[in-house]
Design a protein around this motif. Structure first.
Motif, PDB file in Angstrom:
ATOM      1  N   UNK A  82      47.849  42.920  14.187  1.00  0.00           N
ATOM      2  CA  UNK A  82      46.536  43.139  14.474  1.00  0.00           C
ATOM      3  C   UNK A  82      46.046  42.538  15.933  1.00  0.00           C
ATOM      4  N   UNK A  83      46.831  41.582  16.406  1.00  0.00           N
ATOM      5  CA  UNK A  83      46.397  40.637  17.494  1.00  0.00           C
ATOM      6  C   UNK A  83      47.476  41.339  18.449  1.00  0.00           C
ATOM      7  N   UNK A  84      48.276  42.231  18.374  1.00  0.00           N
ATOM      8  CA  UNK A  84      49.301  42.586  19.165  1.00  0.00           C
ATOM      9  C   UNK A  84      50.604  42.065  18.981  1.00  0.00           C
ATOM     10  N   UNK A  85      51.191  41.546  18.214  1.00  0.00           N
ATOM     11  CA  UNK A  85      52.517  41.167  17.952  1.00  0.00           C
ATOM     12  C   UNK A  85      53.154  42.189  17.346  1.00  0.00           C
ATOM     13  N   UNK A  86      54.489  42.316  17.842  1.00  0.00           N
ATOM     14  CA  UNK A  86      55.380  43.568  17.276  1.00  0.00           C
ATOM     15  C   UNK A  86      55.741  43.176  15.995  1.00  0.00           C
ATOM     16  N   UNK A  87      55.876  41.908  15.508  1.00  0.00           N
ATOM     17  CA  UNK A  87      56.374  41.481  14.282  1.00  0.00           C
ATOM     18  C   UNK A  87      55.166  40.414  13.710  1.00  0.00           C
ATOM     19  N   UNK A  88      54.674  40.733  12.479  1.00  0.00           N
ATOM     20  CA  UNK A  88      53.680  39.961  12.049  1.00  0.00           C
ATOM     21  C   UNK A  88      54.429  38.412  11.705  1.00  0.00           C
ATOM     22  N   UNK A  89      53.639  37.574  12.367  1.00  0.00           N
ATOM     23  CA  UNK A  89      53.841  36.147  11.992  1.00  0.00           C
ATOM     24  C   UNK A  89      53.536  35.744  10.315  1.00  0.00           C
ATOM     25  N   UNK A  90      52.773  36.500   9.872  1.00  0.00           N
ATOM     26  CA  UNK A  90      52.495  36.042   8.314  1.00  0.00           C
ATOM     27  C   UNK A  90      53.504  36.614   7.351  1.00  0.00           C
ATOM     28  N   UNK A  91      53.828  37.971   7.433  1.00  0.00           N
ATOM     29  CA  UNK A  91      54.692  38.682   6.404  1.00  0.00           C
ATOM     30  C   UNK A  91      56.143  38.923   6.853  1.00  0.00           C
ATOM     31  N   UNK A  92      56.086  39.136   8.323  1.00  0.00           N
ATOM     32  CA  UNK A  92      57.529  39.444   8.801  1.00  0.00           C
ATOM     33  C   UNK A  92      57.802  40.819   8.964  1.00  0.00           C
ATOM     34  N   UNK A  93      56.737  41.742   8.908  1.00  0.00           N
ATOM     35  CA  UNK A  93      57.085  42.916   9.024  1.00  0.00           C
ATOM     36  C   UNK A  93      56.663  43.476  10.453  1.00  0.00           C
ATOM     37  N   UNK A  94      57.461  44.625  10.973  1.00  0.00           N
ATOM     38  CA  UNK A  94      57.085  45.100  12.335  1.00  0.00           C
ATOM     39  C   UNK A  94      55.860  45.767  12.130  1.00  0.00           C
ATOM     40  N   UNK A  95      55.284  46.133  13.236  1.00  0.00           N
ATOM     41  CA  UNK A  95      54.052  46.577  13.412  1.00  0.00           C
ATOM     42  C   UNK A  95      54.100  48.022  12.787  1.00  0.00           C
ATOM     43  N   UNK A  96      55.298  48.735  13.042  1.00  0.00           N
ATOM     44  CA  UNK A  96      55.536  50.262  12.202  1.00  0.00           C
ATOM     45  C   UNK A  96      55.579  50.054  10.952  1.00  0.00           C
ATOM     46  N   UNK A  97      56.084  48.958  10.385  1.00  0.00           N
ATOM     47  CA  UNK A  97      56.229  48.810   8.981  1.00  0.00           C
ATOM     48  C   UNK A  97      54.883  48.592   8.363  1.00  0.00           C
ATOM     49  N   UNK A  98      54.256  47.865   8.872  1.00  0.00           N
ATOM     50  CA  UNK A  98      52.569  47.516   8.626  1.00  0.00           C
ATOM     51  C   UNK A  98      51.700  48.731   8.533  1.00  0.00           C
ATOM     52  N   UNK A  99      52.036  49.316   9.677  1.00  0.00           N
ATOM     53  CA  UNK A  99      51.124  50.784   9.654  1.00  0.00           C
ATOM     54  C   UNK A  99      51.584  51.883   8.706  1.00  0.00           C
ATOM     55  N   UNK A 100      52.956  51.756   8.423  1.00  0.00           N
ATOM     56  CA  UNK A 100      53.487  53.015   7.516  1.00  0.00           C
ATOM     57  C   UNK A 100      53.725  52.473   6.042  1.00  0.00           C
ATOM     58  N   UNK A 101      53.506  51.472   5.824  1.00  0.00           N
ATOM     59  CA  UNK A 101      53.594  50.896   4.521  1.00  0.00           C
ATOM     60  C   UNK A 101      53.439  51.958   3.221  1.00  0.00           C
ATOM     61  N   UNK A 102      52.049  52.452   3.441  1.00  0.00           N
ATOM     62  CA  UNK A 102      51.636  53.154   2.411  1.00  0.00           C
ATOM     63  C   UNK A 102      52.009  54.548   1.896  1.00  0.00           C
ATOM     64  N   UNK A 103      52.976  54.841   3.012  1.00  0.00           N
ATOM     65  CA  UNK A 103      53.809  55.910   2.702  1.00  0.00           C
ATOM     66  C   UNK A 103      55.258  55.899   2.809  1.00  0.00           C
TER      67      UNK A 103
END
Length: 155
Positions: A82-103
């Motif tokens: 949410x701060x612009x990283x391509x990979x989340x420092x917290x969980x390790x998922x990519x931006x796309x994985x975070x965005x598409x997780x629900x589906x």
């Protein structure tokens, strides 16, 4: 299509064996037998993963029952995407994985879990995890690296 790793099949087999133990030490429950067929073929052909369609409907149902007992999202509520990283420092998922997780399908989610676990770089696997354990009332003190440093000039 995401693939199911052999360790997930093995975990599902062990979960079912614990849930429905053998009455005689020999006979396995129907779910274990179904999963074991796919597992045995993977071992025989030296495959580390299989696609969902290669499992029988009963084996997939047994795997999905185990899957339902696993944690869903690896999120630790520190989302750097949410701060612009391509990979989340917290969980390790990519931006796309975070965005598409629900589906994402269960197999896609487990593949992501496996990747971030194997990479072992996300905060969920390091000091954040240690701090969470110590904050939960664990009986052991936090590792020395997490103790506050003494102020300069004070002993």
């Amino acid at each position: 299509m995401a693939r199911i790793h052999i360790t997930d099949i093995e975990s599902a087999i062990n979960w079912w064996r614990e849930r429905k133990p053998s009455p005689d030490g020999i006979t396995a429950c129907a779910e274990v037998r179904e999963l074991a067929q796919g597992y045995a073929l993977m071992v025989y052909y030296h495959q580390t993963d299989c696609d969902e369609a290669s499992l029988s409907a009963k084996a997939l149902d047994a795997w999905l029952a185990w899957y339902a007992t696993t944690p869903d999202a690896p999120c630790i509520a520190i989302c750097s995407t949410s701060q612009g990283d391509d990979v989340c420092k917290g969980c390790g998922r990519t931006f796309d994985e975070v965005q598409h997780w629900p589906v994402m399908t269960p197999a896609e989610k487990r593949a992501t879990w496996r990747r971030i676990t194997m990479e072992d770089t996300a905060w969920r696997f390091n000091r954040y995890a240690e701090r969470a354990r110590s904050a939960s009332g664990a009986d052991h003190p936090p590792p020395e690296s997490l103790l506050p440093l003494p102020a300069e000039g004070k002993a």
